[in-house]
Design an enzyme around this catalytic site. Structure first.
Site, PDB file in Angstrom:
ATOM      1  N   ALA A 190       0.838  -1.207   0.000  1.00  0.00           N
ATOM      2  CA  ALA A 190       0.000   0.000   0.000  1.00  0.00           C
ATOM      3  C   ALA A 190       0.870   1.252   0.000  1.00  0.00           C
ATOM      4  O   ALA A 190       0.453   2.308  -0.487  1.00  0.00           O
ATOM      5  CB  ALA A 190      -0.943   0.004   1.199  1.00  0.00           C
ATOM      6  N   ASP A 191       2.091   1.136   0.540  1.00  0.00           N
ATOM      7  CA  ASP A 191       3.011   2.280   0.466  1.00  0.00           C
ATOM      8  C   ASP A 191       3.288   2.615  -1.001  1.00  0.00           C
ATOM      9  O   ASP A 191       3.162   3.764  -1.427  1.00  0.00           O
ATOM     10  CB  ASP A 191       4.297   2.038   1.277  1.00  0.00           C
ATOM     11  CG  ASP A 191       4.989   0.710   0.981  1.00  0.00           C
ATOM     12  OD1 ASP A 191       4.434  -0.099   0.201  1.00  0.00           O
ATOM     13  OD2 ASP A 191       6.094   0.481   1.515  1.00  0.00           O
ATOM     14  N   ALA A 192       3.601   1.565  -1.780  1.00  0.00           N
ATOM     15  CA  ALA A 192       3.876   1.781  -3.205  1.00  0.00           C
ATOM     16  C   ALA A 192       2.670   2.412  -3.915  1.00  0.00           C
ATOM     17  O   ALA A 192       2.811   3.324  -4.738  1.00  0.00           O
ATOM     18  CB  ALA A 192       4.242   0.460  -3.876  1.00  0.00           C
ATOM     19  N   TRP A 195       2.664   6.015  -2.969  1.00  0.00           N
ATOM     20  CA  TRP A 195       3.743   6.771  -3.652  1.00  0.00           C
ATOM     21  C   TRP A 195       3.326   7.082  -5.096  1.00  0.00           C
ATOM     22  O   TRP A 195       3.614   8.148  -5.617  1.00  0.00           O
ATOM     23  CB  TRP A 195       5.080   6.037  -3.672  1.00  0.00           C
ATOM     24  CG  TRP A 195       5.707   5.519  -2.399  1.00  0.00           C
ATOM     25  CD1 TRP A 195       6.661   4.533  -2.331  1.00  0.00           C
ATOM     26  CD2 TRP A 195       5.501   5.937  -1.024  1.00  0.00           C
ATOM     27  NE1 TRP A 195       7.030   4.301  -1.013  1.00  0.00           N
ATOM     28  CE2 TRP A 195       6.337   5.137  -0.194  1.00  0.00           C
ATOM     29  CE3 TRP A 195       4.678   6.873  -0.410  1.00  0.00           C
ATOM     30  CZ2 TRP A 195       6.379   5.276   1.201  1.00  0.00           C
ATOM     31  CZ3 TRP A 195       4.714   6.997   0.982  1.00  0.00           C
ATOM     32  CH2 TRP A 195       5.552   6.225   1.760  1.00  0.00           C
TER      33      TRP A 195
END
Ligand code: UDP
Ligand code: MG
Length: 429
Positions: A190-192, A195
């Protein structure tokens, strides 16, 4: 004093590391921060640990009180971050997980970069990743160095290595309708996904120093979930973070009482450790304890049984008994003598008779379920007379014994319908 940097720490059941994460914030040389500890309804050991730090008035504690049965529905840490952002006051937002520590100068150096160049909206730094065992002893170490200014930071930069302006967060919200995308398909990254959203407005400016140290324990979601099929096969023996052990049956989890675990010839080495959010996806079925010996419909499937005083062996499937028609059939399907559970004659009588299991495989064969098969190149799990393809890595993850896979010739394999494959759908970082 108004905080400049808002730190969002997501926490779930990591009593041995979460204190270190919080302490690494307290040790920052730049002190105008606020810390939001977003606790996803952790166990008591973890919350007690966290509560010992709450006297610092820069620290805010929030408990999601999520019910376990709902844990799998969204990518939890993204949901927690979305809850936190509107509560924060800082001009900058940054992230921390409960198994990562910041180095003392992290906030100071990141703030320097923003102050130096007002056009910068997002920064990232290098990271040290340390793989540790169950006792937190170091196994391997690697560094993720920065790779210049990034127009596409997804899958290159970690969750705990970024700081961005509030302005960017607001732009993301206006355009996408939320900050982080918490769709459960992003459990691994989910970070990706976030981003990528940020990258539609700005690039990530590098700070060429290691500013956080991330610990990967055997219990991290990614480690526990690696190669686990999205749907767990019938008969899989699973364990989440607590000590309870369950068997997956008819898409539910049945807790196996420890005392009856041994009686029913379950083995410790067959237990598959899985992440809690996956475990709780399955609703509770009837418990496996002494009651299963009084009611055939409660007796677990996939067990070998015989009457105490007899040599006739049956395989339990669909809560019926399937006669294993002779020693050749017993060998063909690689059943093991040590797995046979002796039952009273009267209880065994109570089972309906299912189709027998013969040694030869013909178009009349009904394959016993919950067994591992292999043709010249692939593995399959049998269920309701279908063969479901399964990857070798998943065979390993499920503690199925490859050397015990039952060989099928090309001709034999063709007799059976191929069922849905046991796929591992999550993206692996
Ligand atoms: N997490 C959470 N709720 C859960 C499981 C995990 O909020 O039910 C959080 C956890 O506290 C951590 C993040 O999600 O901040 C990533 O989890 P973990 O460290 O286990 O996974 P990995 O490092 O393998 O991505
Ligand atoms: Mg982690």
């Amino acid at each position: 004093m108004k905080p400049v940097v808002s730190i969002i720490l997501t926490s779930y059941n990591k009593p041995n590391t979460v204190g270190k994460s919080i302490e690494s914030v307290l040790a920052q040389t730049f002190t105008h921060w606020e810390l939001f500890i977003m606790d996803d309804a952790s166990n008591e050991e973890t919350t007690t640990k966290i509560k010992s730090y709450l006297h610092d008035e820069r620290i805010h504690y929030y408990n999601s009180q999520i019910e376990n049965k709902n844990r799998y529905k969204t990518t939890r840490y993204a949901t927690l971050i979305n809850t936190a952002i509107p509560k924060t006051k800082g001009e900058y937002v940054t992230y921390l997980t409960d198994d990562t520590v910041y180095v003392p100068k992290r906030l100071e150096l990141m703030m320097q970069a923003f102050n130096h160049n007002s056009a910068i909206e997002a920064v990232y730094s290098g990271q040290k990743v340390i793989h540790v065992d169950k006792h937190l002893d170091v196994l391997t170490e690697r560094t993720r160095m920065t790779k210049g200014t990034l127009q596409e930071a997804a899958n290159i930069v970690d969750h705990c290595s970024v700081m961005h302006t509030r302005k960017i967060a607001d732009q993301v919200f206006q355009t996408f309708g939320s900050f982080w995308d918490d769709d459960p398909k992003y459990w691994h990254n989910a970070d990706a996904a976030f981003w990528s959203r940020v990258n539609t407005f700005t690039s990530f400016h590098p700070i060429d120093e290691i500013l956080d140290i991330s610990y990967k324990t055997p219990y991290s979601f990614q480690n526990l979930n690696a190669n686990l099929p999205e749907h767990l096969p019938e008969g899989t023996i699973v364990k989440g973070q607590s000590s309870n052990v369950y068997v997956i049956e008819e898409n539910r989890r049945r807790e196996i009482d420890r005392e009856w675990f041994t009686v029913l010839n379950y083995r410790n080495r067959d237990i598959v450790e899985i992440p809690d959010p996956i475990l709780f996806k399955y609703s509770l079925g009837p418990k496996i304890d002494e009651t299963v010996f009084s009611n055939p419909s409660l007796f677990p499937n996939g067990r070998l049984v015989k009457a105490k005083e007899s040599t006739t062996i049956y395989y339990i499937e669909n809560h019926q008994k399937r006669l294993i028609d002779g020693f050749k059939a017993f060998k063909k399907f690689k059943f093991q003598k040590k797995d046979i559970i002796p039952l009273t004659y009267e209880f065994l009588e109570g089972f309906e008779l299912g189709p027998p299991i013969n040694s030869s495989i013909t178009e009349h064969t009904i394959l016993p379920s919950q067994l591992l098969f292999k043709d010249f190149s692939s593995y399959y799990l049998s269920n309701q007379n279908q063969l479901h393809p399964i990857e070798k890595n998943s065979v390993k993850k499920l503690n199925l014994k490859e050397q015990q896979a039952i060989r099928l010739s090309k001709k034999e394999k063709k007799i059976f319908t191929e069922g849905d494959p046991f796929c591992w759908t999550y993206f692996q970082k």
